[in-house]
Design a protein around this motif. Structure first.
Motif, PDB file in Angstrom:
ATOM      1  N   LEU A  15      47.578 -49.807  84.149  1.00 35.13           N
ATOM      2  CA  LEU A  15      48.004 -51.163  83.858  1.00 35.13           C
ATOM      3  C   LEU A  15      47.992 -51.357  82.350  1.00 35.13           C
ATOM      4  O   LEU A  15      46.976 -51.166  81.693  1.00 35.13           O
ATOM      5  CB  LEU A  15      47.061 -52.161  84.536  1.00 35.13           C
ATOM      6  CG  LEU A  15      47.362 -53.639  84.341  1.00 35.13           C
ATOM      7  CD1 LEU A  15      48.742 -53.994  84.892  1.00 35.13           C
ATOM      8  CD2 LEU A  15      46.287 -54.470  85.039  1.00 35.13           C
ATOM      9  N   ASP A  16      49.133 -51.738  81.789  1.00 32.91           N
ATOM     10  CA  ASP A  16      49.271 -51.916  80.344  1.00 32.91           C
ATOM     11  C   ASP A  16      49.409 -53.401  80.025  1.00 32.91           C
ATOM     12  O   ASP A  16      50.440 -54.015  80.320  1.00 32.91           O
ATOM     13  CB  ASP A  16      50.491 -51.137  79.851  1.00 32.91           C
ATOM     14  CG  ASP A  16      50.646 -51.153  78.351  1.00 32.91           C
ATOM     15  OD1 ASP A  16      49.719 -51.572  77.647  1.00 32.91           O
ATOM     16  OD2 ASP A  16      51.719 -50.739  77.883  1.00 32.91           O
ATOM     17  N   VAL A  37      53.822 -57.743  95.491  1.00 31.68           N
ATOM     18  CA  VAL A  37      54.386 -56.444  95.836  1.00 31.68           C
ATOM     19  C   VAL A  37      53.321 -55.709  96.639  1.00 31.68           C
ATOM     20  O   VAL A  37      52.172 -55.615  96.205  1.00 31.68           O
ATOM     21  CB  VAL A  37      54.772 -55.615  94.588  1.00 31.68           C
ATOM     22  CG1 VAL A  37      55.319 -54.256  94.997  1.00 31.68           C
ATOM     23  CG2 VAL A  37      55.787 -56.362  93.731  1.00 31.68           C
ATOM     24  N   SER A  38      53.677 -55.210  97.818  1.00 26.52           N
ATOM     25  CA  SER A  38      52.756 -54.458  98.664  1.00 26.52           C
ATOM     26  C   SER A  38      53.231 -53.021  98.764  1.00 26.52           C
ATOM     27  O   SER A  38      54.376 -52.770  99.142  1.00 26.52           O
ATOM     28  CB  SER A  38      52.696 -55.064 100.072  1.00 26.52           C
ATOM     29  OG  SER A  38      52.234 -56.390 100.017  1.00 26.52           O
ATOM     30  N   VAL A  39      52.348 -52.091  98.402  1.00 29.57           N
ATOM     31  CA  VAL A  39      52.687 -50.675  98.470  1.00 29.57           C
ATOM     32  C   VAL A  39      51.665 -49.957  99.344  1.00 29.57           C
ATOM     33  O   VAL A  39      50.528 -50.399  99.494  1.00 29.57           O
ATOM     34  CB  VAL A  39      52.757 -50.014  97.073  1.00 29.57           C
ATOM     35  CG1 VAL A  39      53.812 -50.673  96.217  1.00 29.57           C
ATOM     36  CG2 VAL A  39      51.417 -50.034  96.376  1.00 29.57           C
ATOM     37  N   LYS A  49      49.635 -58.959  92.848  1.00 32.68           N
ATOM     38  CA  LYS A  49      50.055 -60.359  92.786  1.00 32.68           C
ATOM     39  C   LYS A  49      50.268 -60.761  91.337  1.00 32.68           C
ATOM     40  O   LYS A  49      49.614 -60.238  90.437  1.00 32.68           O
ATOM     41  CB  LYS A  49      49.013 -61.265  93.440  1.00 32.68           C
ATOM     42  CG  LYS A  49      48.938 -61.057  94.940  1.00 32.68           C
ATOM     43  CD  LYS A  49      48.080 -62.084  95.597  1.00 32.68           C
ATOM     44  CE  LYS A  49      48.087 -61.852  97.097  1.00 32.68           C
ATOM     45  NZ  LYS A  49      47.347 -62.880  97.803  1.00 32.68           N
ATOM     46  N   GLY A  50      51.184 -61.694  91.129  1.00 33.77           N
ATOM     47  CA  GLY A  50      51.471 -62.181  89.791  1.00 33.77           C
ATOM     48  C   GLY A  50      52.675 -63.099  89.804  1.00 33.77           C
ATOM     49  O   GLY A  50      53.031 -63.673  90.833  1.00 33.77           O
ATOM     50  N   THR A  51      53.325 -63.220  88.660  1.00 37.04           N
ATOM     51  CA  THR A  51      54.532 -64.041  88.553  1.00 37.04           C
ATOM     52  C   THR A  51      55.629 -63.216  87.883  1.00 37.04           C
ATOM     53  O   THR A  51      55.359 -62.394  87.009  1.00 37.04           O
ATOM     54  CB  THR A  51      54.275 -65.312  87.723  1.00 37.04           C
ATOM     55  OG1 THR A  51      53.749 -64.956  86.450  1.00 37.04           O
ATOM     56  CG2 THR A  51      53.301 -66.238  88.420  1.00 37.04           C
ATOM     57  N   ILE A  71      50.986 -59.703  85.764  1.00 30.25           N
ATOM     58  CA  ILE A  71      50.152 -59.230  86.870  1.00 30.25           C
ATOM     59  C   ILE A  71      48.803 -59.932  86.811  1.00 30.25           C
ATOM     60  O   ILE A  71      48.098 -59.860  85.800  1.00 30.25           O
ATOM     61  CB  ILE A  71      50.013 -57.698  86.819  1.00 30.25           C
ATOM     62  CG1 ILE A  71      51.399 -57.067  86.986  1.00 30.25           C
ATOM     63  CG2 ILE A  71      49.041 -57.213  87.898  1.00 30.25           C
ATOM     64  CD1 ILE A  71      51.489 -55.618  86.638  1.00 30.25           C
ATOM     65  N   SER A  72      48.451 -60.615  87.904  1.00 32.39           N
ATOM     66  CA  SER A  72      47.198 -61.375  87.923  1.00 32.39           C
ATOM     67  C   SER A  72      46.120 -60.741  88.793  1.00 32.39           C
ATOM     68  O   SER A  72      44.939 -60.958  88.547  1.00 32.39           O
ATOM     69  CB  SER A  72      47.452 -62.808  88.381  1.00 32.39           C
ATOM     70  OG  SER A  72      48.015 -62.825  89.673  1.00 32.39           O
TER      71      SER A  72
END
Length: 90
Positions: A15-16, A37-39, A49-51, A71-72
Motif C-alpha cells: 500500500l503506497d 473491492v472484494s478479492v 474499502k474506500g472512495t 483506501i480507508s
C-alpha cells in the motif's frame, strides 16, 4: 489435496500512501464498485474499502491486481472459518 498447496501463489500486499494498492496471489475478484473491492486468494478473502476505488490492473493468470483511490480499510476474511475454528478448539 497436497497438489493444491503446491499450486498456491504467494500473496503480497503493498500500500503506497493509502492511494495505490498492489496485490499478488489473487485468484478472483468477487465484486467491486467505487467504495468496495472484494478479492479472493488461495487461503483468504480480502475486502478493500474506500472512495473512488478503481481497478487499474487485473491479471488473474499471474494473480496481479492494482487498485487506486482513497483506501480507508483492508479486512482479511478466512476462506474456511469452520476449519479455523476446529483447529483452535483442538
Amino acid at each position: 489435496m497436497p497438489e493444491n498447496k503446491e499450486m498456491r501463489r504467494p500473496h503480497t500486499l503493498m500500500l503506497d500512501n493509502r492511494k495505490l494498492l498492489s496485490l499478488t496471489g489473487v485468484t478472483d475478484v468477487s465484486g467491486f464498485d467505487e467504495q468496495t473491492v472484494s478479492v479472493k486468494c488461495d487461503s483468504c478473502s480480502l475486502v478493500i474499502k474506500g472512495t473512488g476505488l478503481h481497478i487499474n490492473k487485473l491479471n488473474l493468470e499471474s494473480g496481479d491486481v492494482s487498485i487506486d483511490g482513497e483506501i480507508s480499510s483492508l479486512q482479511y476474511l478466512s476462506a474456511h472459518p469452520r476449519n479455523l475454528r476446529s483447529k483452535l478448539l483442538r
